[in-house]
Scaffold this motif. Structure first.
Motif, PDB file in Angstrom:
ATOM      1  N   TYR A  50       5.385   7.265   3.104  1.00 39.96           N
ATOM      2  CA  TYR A  50       4.322   6.372   3.582  1.00 39.96           C
ATOM      3  C   TYR A  50       4.895   5.215   4.399  1.00 39.96           C
ATOM      4  CZ  TYR A  50       0.015   8.151   1.495  1.00 39.96           C
ATOM      5  OH  TYR A  50      -1.106   8.901   1.216  1.00 39.96           O
ATOM      6  N   LEU A  53       5.780   6.484   7.823  1.00 40.34           N
ATOM      7  CA  LEU A  53       4.569   6.684   8.638  1.00 40.34           C
ATOM      8  C   LEU A  53       4.003   5.353   9.111  1.00 40.34           C
ATOM      9  CD1 LEU A  53       2.320   8.478   9.767  1.00 40.34           C
ATOM     10  CD2 LEU A  53       1.168   8.297   7.541  1.00 40.34           C
ATOM     11  N   PHE A  54       3.930   4.385   8.211  1.00 37.59           N
ATOM     12  CA  PHE A  54       3.418   3.056   8.576  1.00 37.59           C
ATOM     13  C   PHE A  54       4.305   2.410   9.635  1.00 37.59           C
ATOM     14  CE2 PHE A  54       3.673  -1.555   7.937  1.00 37.59           C
ATOM     15  CZ  PHE A  54       2.345  -1.924   8.131  1.00 37.59           C
ATOM     16  N   SER A  55       5.609   2.580   9.520  1.00 38.37           N
ATOM     17  CA  SER A  55       6.545   1.977  10.472  1.00 38.37           C
ATOM     18  C   SER A  55       6.349   2.546  11.872  1.00 38.37           C
ATOM     19  CB  SER A  55       7.986   2.211  10.018  1.00 38.37           C
ATOM     20  OG  SER A  55       8.203   1.673   8.741  1.00 38.37           O
ATOM     21  N   MET A  56       6.106   3.857  11.950  1.00 33.96           N
ATOM     22  CA  MET A  56       5.955   4.492  13.258  1.00 33.96           C
ATOM     23  C   MET A  56       4.588   4.245  13.885  1.00 33.96           C
ATOM     24  SD  MET A  56       7.999   8.139  12.935  1.00 33.96           S
ATOM     25  CE  MET A  56       7.135   8.691  11.472  1.00 33.96           C
ATOM     26  N   THR A  57       3.540   4.171  13.054  1.00 32.38           N
ATOM     27  CA  THR A  57       2.191   4.037  13.601  1.00 32.38           C
ATOM     28  C   THR A  57       1.763   2.578  13.781  1.00 32.38           C
ATOM     29  OG1 THR A  57       1.293   4.242  11.350  1.00 32.38           O
ATOM     30  CG2 THR A  57       1.447   6.254  12.678  1.00 32.38           C
ATOM     31  N   SER A  58       2.010   1.748  12.778  1.00 39.62           N
ATOM     32  CA  SER A  58       1.541   0.359  12.832  1.00 39.62           C
ATOM     33  C   SER A  58       2.564  -0.594  13.420  1.00 39.62           C
ATOM     34  CB  SER A  58       1.159  -0.120  11.419  1.00 39.62           C
ATOM     35  OG  SER A  58       0.113   0.666  10.883  1.00 39.62           O
ATOM     36  N   SER A  60       5.172   0.589  15.395  1.00 43.59           N
ATOM     37  CA  SER A  60       5.683   1.239  16.620  1.00 43.59           C
ATOM     38  C   SER A  60       7.212   1.349  16.645  1.00 43.59           C
ATOM     39  CB  SER A  60       5.187   0.484  17.865  1.00 43.59           C
ATOM     40  OG  SER A  60       3.784   0.489  17.918  1.00 43.59           O
ATOM     41  N   ARG A 121      -2.947  12.220   4.774  1.00 41.85           N
ATOM     42  CA  ARG A 121      -2.773  11.679   6.117  1.00 41.85           C
ATOM     43  C   ARG A 121      -1.789  12.540   6.906  1.00 41.85           C
ATOM     44  NH1 ARG A 121      -3.733   5.820   6.930  1.00 41.85           N
ATOM     45  NH2 ARG A 121      -5.051   5.104   5.213  1.00 41.85           N
ATOM     46  N   SER A 122      -2.061  12.684   8.174  1.00 40.56           N
ATOM     47  CA  SER A 122      -1.170  13.440   9.043  1.00 40.56           C
ATOM     48  C   SER A 122       0.059  12.607   9.370  1.00 40.56           C
ATOM     49  CB  SER A 122      -1.903  13.836  10.327  1.00 40.56           C
ATOM     50  OG  SER A 122      -1.041  14.521  11.206  1.00 40.56           O
ATOM     51  N   SER A 124       3.304  11.683  11.651  1.00 41.03           N
ATOM     52  CA  SER A 124       3.693  11.763  13.062  1.00 41.03           C
ATOM     53  C   SER A 124       5.094  12.359  13.176  1.00 41.03           C
ATOM     54  CB  SER A 124       3.675  10.369  13.698  1.00 41.03           C
ATOM     55  OG  SER A 124       2.394   9.774  13.567  1.00 41.03           O
TER      56      SER A 124
END
Length: 298
Positions: A50, A53-58, A60, A121-122, A124
């Motif tokens: 998680y 995922l948060f690091s890459m999506t929120s 960047s 959740r998908s 990335s």
């Protein structure tokens, strides 16, 4: 099944086993030092996925930095879990530590269900891991080759730490007798924190690579994966780092190949690992590389 399909499934099995192995190392190291089955370990793997995922999506962040950030957060979480939940119970009966570990597991699962919801959740997946490699007639994603290589590399690092550094010597000494280690001027709590940080870091890496290969994560993903990784640690020989990796490879391989051989039983694939575990332990209860805890550690 023709030889090409068998070889492809074998590589896929070792890739799956590599992820079990990364998580199993944390189980076996904590058990080797504290005789504690840290059932929250699988959920730390989930936290790592998680966080990445948060690091890459929120935030960047590129994948490499997101992986490092996930490792750091998981290591801190592992240390905090020990300091808050396990350290006050060092002298308590083992059952108290076991119940506490289960409680921490439920706590993490429910916190993430409240914060992120129970819907998967998908993940990335970086484009690099979606590339296809052709080796003769075998077609494989990059991740199927990359993950086992990383696992072997990390195993070498862990073994180097355990046998070639002063912290590794302290870890192995601590596994024999915490009280004696304290009398020798070694900070036992610091060494235990290092063990939890190391195991949690490997679990986070395993969680991220799991999300890459099966790009969907949810707050309960660590339950079954953690149980299989624990099974891998027991199969290989609980307390043996090399055994944990071997057990992970065996369970991953047997799970994938069994489904390939008997596709009608695909719905029961999760049972294959535990059936194989039971059969092995019936004949060798200490596991394949089981060690004598009175003479050696890890």
């Amino acid at each position: 099944m023709d030889i090409t399909l068998f070889l492809q499934q074998m590589v896929n099995g070792f890739s799956l086993g590599s992820m079990y192995a990364l998580i199993a190392i944390g189980y076996t190291m904590v058990y080797g030092v504290l005789r504690l089955i840290n059932f929250a370990h699988g959920d730390i793997m989930m936290v790592g996925a998680y966080v990445a995922l948060f690091s890459m999506t929120s935030m960047s962040l590129p994948f490499g930095f997101a992986l490092i950030f996930a490792v750091i957060v998981s290591a801190i979480l592992g240390i905090c879990t020990d300091k808050i939940a396990y350290k006050p119970l060092r002298a308590a009966p083992r059952i108290s530590l076991l119940i506490t570990a289960i409680g921490i597991s439920f706590l993490l699962e429910n916190i993430f269900q409240v914060v992120f919801g129970g819907i998967p959740r998908s993940f990335s997946v970086p484009s690099f891991f979606e590339n296809i490699v052709e080796i003769g007639p075998i077609t494989l994603p990059v991740s199927a080759i990359f993950v086992p290589v990383i696992t072997i590399f990390l195993l070498c690092i862990v073994l180097y730490i355990l046998y070639k550094t002063k912290y590794g010597i302290a870890i192995r000494a601590l596994a024999f007798d915490i009280s004696t280690v304290n009398l020798m001027g070694i900070d036992a709590n610091l060494i235990i924190s290092i063990v939890f940080a190391l195991g949690s870091s490997l679990a986070a890496i395993g969680g991220v690579f799991w999300a890459i290969n099966y790009p969907s994560i949810d707050p309960l993903m660590g339950v079954l994966i953690g149980l299989k990784a624990f099974g891998a640690a027991v199969l290989g020989g609980i307390g043996s780092v090399g055994g944990a990796v071997l057990g992970g490879f065996i369970i991953g391989f047997s799970e994938v190949v069994a489904v390939a051989l008997f596709p009608d039983l695909a719905g029961f694939k999760d049972a294959f690992a535990f059936i194989f575990l039971i059969l092995v332990l019936l004949f060798k209860p200490t596991g394949i590389l089981g060690i004598n805890f009175e003479k050696s550690r890890f």
